[in-house]
Design a protein around this motif. Sequence first.
Motif, mmCIF file in Angstrom:
data_model
loop_
_atom_site.group_PDB
_atom_site.id
_atom_site.type_symbol
_atom_site.label_atom_id
_atom_site.label_comp_id
_atom_site.label_asym_id
_atom_site.label_seq_id
_atom_site.Cartn_x
_atom_site.Cartn_y
_atom_site.Cartn_z
ATOM 1 N N ARG A 149 3.650 1.629 -0.953
ATOM 2 C CA ARG A 149 4.382 1.820 -2.527
ATOM 3 C C ARG A 149 3.403 2.171 -3.432
ATOM 4 O O ARG A 149 3.371 2.944 -4.218
ATOM 5 C CB ARG A 149 5.288 0.324 -2.759
ATOM 6 N N ALA A 150 2.168 1.602 -3.908
ATOM 7 C CA ALA A 150 1.541 1.955 -4.516
ATOM 8 C C ALA A 150 1.022 3.955 -4.503
ATOM 9 O O ALA A 150 0.513 4.456 -4.983
ATOM 10 C CB ALA A 150 0.157 1.280 -4.408
ATOM 11 N N ALA A 151 1.461 3.935 -3.051
ATOM 12 C CA ALA A 151 1.028 5.436 -2.607
ATOM 13 C C ALA A 151 2.246 6.249 -3.188
ATOM 14 O O ALA A 151 2.094 7.410 -3.115
ATOM 15 C CB ALA A 151 0.314 5.749 -0.976
ATOM 16 N N GLY A 152 3.226 5.881 -3.548
ATOM 17 C CA GLY A 152 3.831 6.497 -3.789
ATOM 18 C C GLY A 152 5.606 6.419 -2.693
ATOM 19 O O GLY A 152 6.115 7.853 -3.380
ATOM 20 N N LEU A 153 4.952 6.115 -1.465
ATOM 21 C CA LEU A 153 6.471 6.401 -1.208
ATOM 22 C C LEU A 153 7.157 5.261 -0.779
ATOM 23 O O LEU A 153 7.145 4.352 -1.078
ATOM 24 C CB LEU A 153 5.544 5.882 0.877
ATOM 25 N N ARG A 154 8.683 5.880 -0.589
ATOM 26 C CA ARG A 154 9.582 5.467 -0.285
ATOM 27 C C ARG A 154 9.527 4.317 0.702
ATOM 28 O O ARG A 154 9.179 4.225 1.697
ATOM 29 C CB ARG A 154 11.161 6.151 -0.604
ATOM 30 N N CYS A 155 9.833 2.975 0.261
ATOM 31 C CA CYS A 155 10.619 1.765 1.770
ATOM 32 C C CYS A 155 11.966 1.840 1.904
ATOM 33 O O CYS A 155 12.900 1.897 0.729
ATOM 34 C CB CYS A 155 9.204 0.794 1.159
ATOM 35 N N GLU A 170 0.704 -1.080 0.377
ATOM 36 C CA GLU A 170 0.195 -0.003 0.342
ATOM 37 C C GLU A 170 1.326 1.020 0.202
ATOM 38 O O GLU A 170 0.855 2.107 -0.123
ATOM 39 C CB GLU A 170 -0.806 -0.097 1.521
#
Length: 103
Positions: free
Chosen positions: A86-92, A84
């Motif tokens: 990653r899908a929202a564009g957050l780096r992990c 979720e």
Amino acid sequence: CQSEDVHRKSFSAVLGVELSEQHWTDACIGRAPRDIMEAHLPAGRLKPGETIDDLLRRRAELFEEHIAAGRLEATPGAVALVRELRAAGLRCAVVSSGSRGEI
């Protein structure tokens, strides 16, 4: 992943003694593998010519066998959360106290 039970079982197998879940939690989590081995090594456990390093290598092999057999389960909700994010564009990033080979 939650690897403590797999660590506990691999140490128990190599040491030849059963380390209970409670004992593992109280006395082993957070300690270096060598310290765990030295603290729990039964008298007479080492065969002639065998060293603690040999036992540590065997313990690591057993741990890897558990991983290869799929005995580690992801922390509930972790996979979905990362997807979720990653899908929202957050780096992990992955953070672990384990070695690179275990991640």
